[in-house]
Enzyme design. Structure first.
Site, PDB file in Angstrom:
ATOM      1  CG  HIS A  79      37.802  44.490 -13.604  1.00  0.00           C
ATOM      2  ND1 HIS A  79      38.184  44.996 -12.390  1.00  0.00           N
ATOM      3  CD2 HIS A  79      38.505  45.189 -14.535  1.00  0.00           C
ATOM      4  CE1 HIS A  79      39.067  45.976 -12.585  1.00  0.00           C
ATOM      5  NE2 HIS A  79      39.282  46.096 -13.866  1.00  0.00           N
ATOM      6  CG  ASN A 152      41.243  49.730 -10.908  1.00  0.00           C
ATOM      7  OD1 ASN A 152      40.233  49.032 -11.029  1.00  0.00           O
ATOM      8  ND2 ASN A 152      42.122  49.879 -11.875  1.00  0.00           N
ATOM      9  CG  HIS A 343      30.198  53.210 -20.301  1.00  0.00           C
ATOM     10  ND1 HIS A 343      31.422  53.835 -20.419  1.00  0.00           N
ATOM     11  CD2 HIS A 343      29.665  53.217 -21.539  1.00  0.00           C
ATOM     12  CE1 HIS A 343      31.601  54.197 -21.677  1.00  0.00           C
ATOM     13  NE2 HIS A 343      30.544  53.844 -22.373  1.00  0.00           N
ATOM     14  CE1 TYR A 366      35.983  51.005 -19.539  1.00  0.00           C
ATOM     15  CE2 TYR A 366      34.819  49.680 -17.919  1.00  0.00           C
ATOM     16  CZ  TYR A 366      35.969  50.318 -18.343  1.00  0.00           C
ATOM     17  OH  TYR A 366      37.108  50.262 -17.578  1.00  0.00           O
TER      18      TYR A 366
HETATM   19 FE1  HDD Z   1      38.314  48.836 -17.285  1.00  0.00          FE
HETATM   20  C1  HDD Z   1      35.903  46.558 -16.625  1.00  0.00           C
HETATM   21  C2  HDD Z   1      38.343  49.766 -13.991  1.00  0.00           C
HETATM   22  C3  HDD Z   1      41.051  50.844 -17.872  1.00  0.00           C
HETATM   23  C4  HDD Z   1      38.069  48.192 -20.547  1.00  0.00           C
HETATM   24  N1  HDD Z   1      37.322  48.269 -15.637  1.00  0.00           N
HETATM   25  C5  HDD Z   1      36.364  47.312 -15.568  1.00  0.00           C
HETATM   26  C6  HDD Z   1      35.899  47.188 -14.218  1.00  0.00           C
HETATM   27  C7  HDD Z   1      36.587  48.087 -13.469  1.00  0.00           C
HETATM   28  C8  HDD Z   1      37.475  48.772 -14.378  1.00  0.00           C
HETATM   29  C9  HDD Z   1      36.443  48.327 -11.995  1.00  0.00           C
HETATM   30  C10 HDD Z   1      34.869  46.184 -13.729  1.00  0.00           C
HETATM   31  C11 HDD Z   1      33.491  46.778 -13.710  1.00  0.00           C
HETATM   32  C12 HDD Z   1      32.524  45.750 -13.139  1.00  0.00           C
HETATM   33  O1  HDD Z   1      32.641  45.439 -11.944  1.00  0.00           O
HETATM   34  O2  HDD Z   1      31.708  45.264 -13.915  1.00  0.00           O
HETATM   35  N2  HDD Z   1      39.506  50.005 -16.151  1.00  0.00           N
HETATM   36  C13 HDD Z   1      39.272  50.340 -14.844  1.00  0.00           C
HETATM   37  C14 HDD Z   1      40.190  51.398 -14.465  1.00  0.00           C
HETATM   38  C15 HDD Z   1      40.950  51.677 -15.539  1.00  0.00           C
HETATM   39  C16 HDD Z   1      40.510  50.819 -16.609  1.00  0.00           C
HETATM   40  C17 HDD Z   1      40.222  52.041 -13.088  1.00  0.00           C
HETATM   41  C18 HDD Z   1      42.041  52.698 -15.695  1.00  0.00           C
HETATM   42  C19 HDD Z   1      42.075  53.798 -15.057  1.00  0.00           C
HETATM   43  N3  HDD Z   1      39.382  49.379 -18.901  1.00  0.00           N
HETATM   44  C20 HDD Z   1      40.442  50.245 -18.945  1.00  0.00           C
HETATM   45  C21 HDD Z   1      40.829  50.491 -20.317  1.00  0.00           C
HETATM   46  C22 HDD Z   1      39.966  49.745 -21.087  1.00  0.00           C
HETATM   47  C23 HDD Z   1      39.075  49.056 -20.178  1.00  0.00           C
HETATM   48  C24 HDD Z   1      41.957  51.392 -20.773  1.00  0.00           C
HETATM   49  C25 HDD Z   1      39.891  49.599 -22.569  1.00  0.00           C
HETATM   50  C26 HDD Z   1      40.322  50.472 -23.456  1.00  0.00           C
HETATM   51  N4  HDD Z   1      37.233  47.541 -18.369  1.00  0.00           N
HETATM   52  C27 HDD Z   1      37.253  47.490 -19.717  1.00  0.00           C
HETATM   53  C28 HDD Z   1      36.197  46.580 -20.303  1.00  0.00           C
HETATM   54  C29 HDD Z   1      35.485  46.050 -19.019  1.00  0.00           C
HETATM   55  C30 HDD Z   1      36.255  46.730 -17.912  1.00  0.00           C
HETATM   56  C31 HDD Z   1      36.706  45.557 -21.265  1.00  0.00           C
HETATM   57  C32 HDD Z   1      35.353  44.540 -18.863  1.00  0.00           C
HETATM   58  C33 HDD Z   1      33.951  44.292 -18.389  1.00  0.00           C
HETATM   59  C34 HDD Z   1      33.279  45.566 -18.521  1.00  0.00           C
HETATM   60  O3  HDD Z   1      34.159  46.504 -18.989  1.00  0.00           O
HETATM   61  O4  HDD Z   1      32.113  45.792 -18.296  1.00  0.00           O
HETATM   62  O5  HDD Z   1      35.315  47.312 -21.093  1.00  0.00           O
END
Ligand code: HDD
Length: 721
Positions: A79, A152, A343, A366
């Site tokens: 993202h 999402n 988060h 997160y």
């Molecule tokens: Fe995630 C970012 C949505 C599964 C780990 N995720 C992130 C963002 C969104 C989502 C919208 C961007 C937030 C922003 O605008 O800063 N993610 C989802 C959805 C998931 C999902 C709807 C499943 C239902 N994500 C998911 C899993 C993991 C992560 C299974 C890790 C185990 N996601 C992350 C992250 C991020 C992230 C690496 C990257 C930047 C952040 O968190 O702040 O932690």
């Protein structure tokens, strides 16, 4: 005497300052160093002589360059590319029966929000129009603390267990040896992983549908994906699925258009959101919930904890509980959009988690990622991340600490500080986790109830109309034809055959695969046969009831609304002023946005002698960023436009992308000169969605507006294919 040359800007005088368009700094403010020392010359470094070497002593230069050298922070691992806006949330009524969350109780209460939309796979500078899932993350600044709904635009996810997330992301990101392709899933590693993960097939159907190429962030649905819990004051739990429903309806572009926009305006979605808000067209969504009583947990033929499943709206209807309006653009992209930290674990009393194994893993990820991205455990002190209510605890110090804590007590329990800050009882708003009974063995296993990977993929596919099904087939053909390893393509066709045989056959034919040859076990492949994947997928049955809610075309929101649609008027000197104004007034009265496209970048002389301001030069814009095209009358204007090769290209693209096109009087020449000309029947009938009533202007306007409200004229695809 030779004048001393310093190239130093003289300070602006008061009058010049007042005329400045940017008022980001207050007037009369001096340029200073970060230590507050006024700077006398910001254009020249300190040197030994005017041609001499620079001096290390120059603390002004060193400070400026050092800061510049460290201006970048790591982009989000997923993202990374996103855009955000401020706004507010307002509930429609009181739902304390289900949740004690205070921000959902009073229709007169307004909760500030900050919302970030994003793509998943691309880097920070990548195109907005990639085929990808869109992030839809909402931070509610409630009186009880921050609540983040990090969802999402697709209601399901690729994987069931968070342990597969790094694998999924490694597979979809550009391949590590040459870092290609950017912001695209059409490559071997992604499809290799997917072909070995049958649980991803439901999400693949969504990702290959037009949902993955939205027309605008303002025209996307949002979903919380997981099942969460609402908890009321009596500690009763109700399962809840969250939905965001856009007031402007859910719309997409077509794939050819998406690829062209990626070149012509890679910031298309960012610009669209920014401009809509700047123009006062505040995007709006309604928050909907599907509520499922605790007792009904096992009533469905899928598991509520499985994030690859939806709860069909036909089984549990969506109740609308409030609205969200985005009405302010950020002041600073980095400070707000880039530094905002979402988060799914940021919850407030009244909202709680379920044991969805994907959600459980997210709860760790997160905070952890912010530590490396934002560089300190104090990221909650960055203004965009601060709660609006007071925050007190015994956490101390760390990089970039902002708060100056006083006193010597930084522990609990304490008597020296009078026991403060003290714990809140539940009745005082203290967060207590839902007391779910857990009595289980500690195992690495996937629940049997998670094993049906295909029924809902079939439900989604079969609930699409013919146009939408064709777009899914086309997307798969495109993506898989970019896959170089034949066995991966074959495995994918094998999985598609579990969803719909005709779909699999069509894709196979386009890839040059004979479908008989690929009837191998589906989980074939290195690493695919581990214990955690031992469930063989069942062959899915066609569902008895389809879900109309899953079709964007068959389930339009506000089907008569053309608000904020962008309409191009192709004009040149000699254009008929009335023709422009009548159509313009009609469209603008319905809140559509009209842009005058001229053969120059400045202004046009109408046949009346009046001038018409040009918004875009034909050379510098493109039909793919508009929703419809109108060619006003005016012989001279039409003749000039016909001479420009860009005119036919403009119309051809609009025609190919199924957009409404209208021409008045002489304007028809432009239409006959384009590809549309080849599709005019012998009795002079124009193809669907192309209008040119010579006599009756009212009819022309009405037809054009009705066609714009449909968004696209899909039946035209039949004559194009
Ligand atoms: Fe995630 C970012 C949505 C599964 C780990 N995720 C992130 C963002 C969104 C989502 C919208 C961007 C937030 C922003 O605008 O800063 N993610 C989802 C959805 C998931 C999902 C709807 C499943 C239902 N994500 C998911 C899993 C993991 C992560 C299974 C890790 C185990 N996601 C992350 C992250 C991020 C992230 C690496 C990257 C930047 C952040 O968190 O702040 O932690």
């Amino acid at each position: 005497m030779k004048k001393k040359y310093t190239n130093s800007s003289e300070p602006f005088n008061k009058k010049q300052q007042d005329l400045a368009p940017e008022k980001s700094f207050g007037h009369d403010q001096y340029l200073t160093t970060n230590q507050g020392v006024k700077i006398n010359d910001d254009n020249n470094s300190l040197k030994a002589g005017d041609r001499g070497p620079s001096l290390l002593e120059d603390f002004i230069l060193r400070e400026k360059i050092t800061h510049f050298d460290h201006e970048r922070i790591p982009e989000r691992i997923v993202h990374a590319r996103g855009s955000a806006a401020h706004g507010y949330f307002q509930p429609y009524g009181n739902i304390s029966q289900y949740t004690k969350a205070r921000f959902l109780q009073d229709p007169n209460s307004i909760t500030p929000v900050f919302v970030r939309f994003s793509t998943v796979a691309g880097f920070r500078g990548s195109t907005d129009l990639a085929r990808d899932v869109r992030g839809f993350a909402v931070k509610f600044y409630t009186e009880e603390g921050n609540y983040d709904l990090v969802g999402n635009n697709v209601p399901v996810f690729f994987i069931q267990d968070a342990s597969k997330f790094p694998d999924l992301i490694h597979a979809v990101k550009p391949e590590p040896h040459h870092e290609m392709p950017q912001a695209a899933s059409a490559h071997d590693t992604f499809w290799d992983f997917i072909s070995l993960m049958p649980e991803s097939m439901h999400m693949i159907m969504w990702a290959m549908s037009d949902r993955a190429i939205p027309r605008s962030y303002r025209m996307m649905e949002g979903f919380g994906v997981h099942t969460f819990r609402f908890i009321n004051a009596e500690n009763k739990s109700t399962f809840v699925k969250f939905h965001w429903k856009p007031k402007l309806g859910t719309h997409a572009v077509v794939w050819d258009e998406a690829q062209k926009i990626s070149g012509k305006d890679p910031d298309f979605h960012r610009r669209d959101l920014w401009e809509a808000i700047e123009n006062g067209n505040y995007p709006e969504w309604e928050l909907g919930v599907q509520l499922i009583p605790e007792e009904d947990e096992h009533k469905f033929d899928f598991d509520l904890l499985d994030p690859t499943k939806i709860v069909p709206e036909e089984l549990v209807p969506v109740t609308l509980i409030g609205k969200m309006v985005l009405n302010k653009n950020p002041d600073n992209f980095f400070a707000e959009t880039e530094q905002v930290a979402f988060h799914p674990g940021h919850v407030v009393p009244g909202i709680d988690f379920t044991n969805d194994p994907l959600l459980q893993g997210r709860l760790f990820s997160y905070t952890d990622t912010q530590l490396s991205r934002l560089g300190s455990p104090n990221f909650h002190e960055i203004p965009i991340n601060r709660p609006i209510n007071a925050m007190h605890n015994n956490q101390r110090d760390g990089h970039m600490r902002q708060e100056i804590n006083t006193g010597r007590v930084s522990y609990f329990p304490n008597s020296l500080g009078g026991g403060c800050p003290y714990q809140a009882k539940m009745a005082e708003g203290g967060f207590t986790s839902y007391e779910e009974r857990i009595d289980a063995k500690k195992i690495r296993e996937r629940s049997e109830s998670f094993k049906d990977h295909f029924s809902q993929a079939v439900l989604f596919y079969e609930s699409q109309n013919e146009t939408e099904k064709q777009h899914i087939a086309n997307a798969l053909k495109f993506e898989l034809s970019k896959v170089e390893t034949v066995v991966i393509r074959e495995r994918m066709v094998g999985l598609l055959a579990k969803i719909n045989e005709n779909l699999a056959k069509e894709v196979a034919a386009s890839l040059g695969i004979v479908i008989k040859e690929i009837e191998k076990p589906i989980n074939q492949g290195i690493g695919a046969d581990t214990d955690s994947q031992k469930h063989e997928p069942t062959t899915a049955k066609k569902p008895e009831t389809l879900s109309k809610a899953l079709s964007m075309i068959e389930n339009p929101t506000n089907p008569n609304d053309i608000a904020t649609r962008m309409i191009a008027f192709l004009c040149s000197d000699g254009v008929n002023e009335d023709s422009v104004n009548i159509m313009k007034n009609e469209l603008e009265s319905k809140n559509a946005v009209v842009k005058i496209i001229g053969t120059n970048a400045n202004s046009i002389k109408c046949d009346s002698g009046n001038t018409l301001k040009v918004d875009f030069n034909l050379l510098s814009t493109t039909s793919v960023v508009f929703d419809g095209v109108f060619i006003p009358s005016g012989k001279e204007s039409v003749e000039k436009l016909v001479q420009q090769p860009q005119t036919a290209e403009f119309i051809n693209d609009a025609f190919k992308h199924c957009k409404p096109i209208a021409a008045e009087n002489e304007g028809i020449h432009i239409i006959s000169n384009s590809d549309i000309g080849k599709n005019i029947t012998s009795d002079q009938k124009l193809p669907a969605g192309v209008f040119s009533e010579k006599e009756n202007k009212t009819q022309l306007t009405e037809n054009f507006v009705n066609a714009l409200a449909k968004h696209r004229i899909w039946e035209r695809e039949k004559i194009l294919n």
